[in-house]
Enzyme design. Structure first.
Site, mmCIF file in Angstrom:
data_model
loop_
_atom_site.group_PDB
_atom_site.id
_atom_site.type_symbol
_atom_site.label_atom_id
_atom_site.label_comp_id
_atom_site.label_asym_id
_atom_site.label_seq_id
_atom_site.Cartn_x
_atom_site.Cartn_y
_atom_site.Cartn_z
ATOM 1 N N HIS A 19 0.841 -1.202 0.000
ATOM 2 C CA HIS A 19 0.000 0.000 0.000
ATOM 3 C C HIS A 19 0.878 1.254 0.000
ATOM 4 O O HIS A 19 0.619 2.199 -0.742
ATOM 5 C CB HIS A 19 -0.867 0.064 1.270
ATOM 6 C CG HIS A 19 -1.896 -1.015 1.398
ATOM 7 N ND1 HIS A 19 -2.046 -1.766 2.541
ATOM 8 C CD2 HIS A 19 -2.855 -1.452 0.539
ATOM 9 C CE1 HIS A 19 -3.055 -2.611 2.381
ATOM 10 N NE2 HIS A 19 -3.555 -2.452 1.171
ATOM 11 N N LYS A 43 -15.559 -8.131 4.972
ATOM 12 C CA LYS A 43 -14.433 -8.442 5.859
ATOM 13 C C LYS A 43 -14.730 -8.076 7.310
ATOM 14 O O LYS A 43 -15.395 -7.070 7.569
ATOM 15 C CB LYS A 43 -13.184 -7.668 5.407
ATOM 16 C CG LYS A 43 -12.655 -8.074 4.040
ATOM 17 C CD LYS A 43 -11.445 -7.222 3.669
ATOM 18 C CE LYS A 43 -10.856 -7.631 2.316
ATOM 19 N NZ LYS A 43 -9.837 -6.658 1.849
ATOM 20 N N ARG A 92 -2.594 -6.133 -8.005
ATOM 21 C CA ARG A 92 -1.435 -7.007 -7.803
ATOM 22 C C ARG A 92 -1.336 -8.070 -8.880
ATOM 23 O O ARG A 92 -0.264 -8.370 -9.372
ATOM 24 C CB ARG A 92 -1.528 -7.688 -6.428
ATOM 25 C CG ARG A 92 -1.248 -6.765 -5.281
ATOM 26 C CD ARG A 92 -1.693 -7.361 -3.999
ATOM 27 N NE ARG A 92 -3.129 -7.640 -4.046
ATOM 28 C CZ ARG A 92 -3.863 -7.982 -3.009
ATOM 29 N NH1 ARG A 92 -3.306 -8.128 -1.846
ATOM 30 N NH2 ARG A 92 -5.153 -8.192 -3.118
ATOM 31 N N SER A 130 -2.898 -7.577 3.389
ATOM 32 C CA SER A 130 -3.105 -7.426 4.831
ATOM 33 C C SER A 130 -3.438 -8.775 5.448
ATOM 34 O O SER A 130 -3.081 -9.048 6.597
ATOM 35 C CB SER A 130 -4.236 -6.429 5.109
ATOM 36 O OG SER A 130 -3.925 -5.183 4.539
HETATM 37 O O1 PNS Z 1 -8.810 -2.999 0.691
HETATM 38 P P1 PNS Z 1 -10.135 -3.490 0.165
HETATM 39 O O2 PNS Z 1 -10.850 -4.311 1.220
HETATM 40 O O3 PNS Z 1 -10.011 -4.230 -1.138
HETATM 41 O O4 PNS Z 1 -11.016 -2.187 -0.117
HETATM 42 C C1 PNS Z 1 -12.337 -2.295 -0.573
HETATM 43 C C2 PNS Z 1 -13.087 -0.985 -0.333
HETATM 44 C C3 PNS Z 1 -13.092 -0.634 1.152
HETATM 45 C C4 PNS Z 1 -12.445 0.137 -1.129
HETATM 46 C C5 PNS Z 1 -14.570 -1.212 -0.840
HETATM 47 O O5 PNS Z 1 -15.183 -2.235 -0.101
HETATM 48 C C6 PNS Z 1 -15.401 0.065 -0.763
HETATM 49 O O6 PNS Z 1 -15.368 0.873 -1.671
HETATM 50 N N1 PNS Z 1 -16.119 0.243 0.355
HETATM 51 C C7 PNS Z 1 -16.923 1.424 0.596
HETATM 52 C C8 PNS Z 1 -18.402 1.160 0.316
HETATM 53 C C9 PNS Z 1 -18.681 1.177 -1.185
HETATM 54 O O7 PNS Z 1 -18.567 2.196 -1.848
HETATM 55 N N2 PNS Z 1 -19.068 0.014 -1.730
HETATM 56 C C10 PNS Z 1 -19.446 -0.098 -3.128
HETATM 57 C C11 PNS Z 1 -18.435 -0.808 -3.961
HETATM 58 S S1 PNS Z 1 -19.212 -1.256 -5.507
#
Ligand code: PNS
Length: 162
Positions: A19, A43, A92, A130
């Site tokens: 990150h 998660k 990745r 992570s």
């Molecule tokens: O590090 P991650 O877990 O891959 O991040 C995913 C994250 C937190 C960016 C994604 O779950 C997200 O955008 N969450 C906020 C809520 C949202 O906008 N969800 C719609 C996605 S289509």
């Protein structure tokens, strides 16, 4: 020209060297990077949103154009609120692509003027996540190669208190 602000969202549970590599590189391309700790509903986090923000702040403190914050809302709505017209995502491997592509397209439907840009992860960190960090720490393996030095002890303390 208007200020180019990019939002870099993620769970960051915890932030890894992968990150941090993306943040450093993105900070050279944009005027300002807002690292946003967000909720991934699929998660169960180890650290609270506030703890994750604090860990990231400690690791980016020397980068002048990087801010850290959290949100439990929708990514694109939040990007609009903070004036970011770009969302940065790290890729990745091909396995990341399907879900990221789907999210980018869905986000584009909701906020068409916000672009998602993908940055390839450094080849040094393609294996890193992570989840790998949490798993190694839980089993007392060294995480020195995976996360910024400043936060190693916090991760070890957290997994040991669970
Ligand atoms: O590090 P991650 O877990 O891959 O991040 C995913 C994250 C937190 C960016 C994604 O779950 C997200 O955008 N969450 C906020 C809520 C949202 O906008 N969800 C719609 C996605 S289509």
């Amino acid at each position: 020209m208007s200020t180019r602000i990019a939002l870099y969202p993620g769970s960051f549970d915890p932030i890894t060297l992968g990150h941090l590599n993306i943040i450093r590189r993105a900070a050279r391309v944009f005027d300002k990077i807002i690292v946003c700790v967000m909720v991934n509903s699929s998660k169960t986090p180890l650290f609270t949103l506030e703890e994750r923000v604090e860990l990231i702040e400690r690791t980016v403190s020397r980068l002048g154009n990087v801010e850290v914050e959290s949100s439990d809302g929708l990514l694109v709505k939040h990007a609009k609120e903070v004036g970011a017209n770009v969302i940065i995502k790290g890729l990745r491997a091909v396995s990341d692509f399907d879900w990221e592509f789907q999210m980018a397209l869905a986000n584009k439907v909701i906020e068409p003027e916000i672009e998602t840009l993908f940055m390839t992860s450094s080849s040094k960190y393609t294996y890193l996540s992570s989840t790998v960090v949490r798993e190694m720490a839980r089993h007392d393996a060294s995480i020195d190669e995976f996360v910024p030095r400043e936060i190693i002890q916090d991760i070890l303390n957290k997994v040991n208190q669970k």
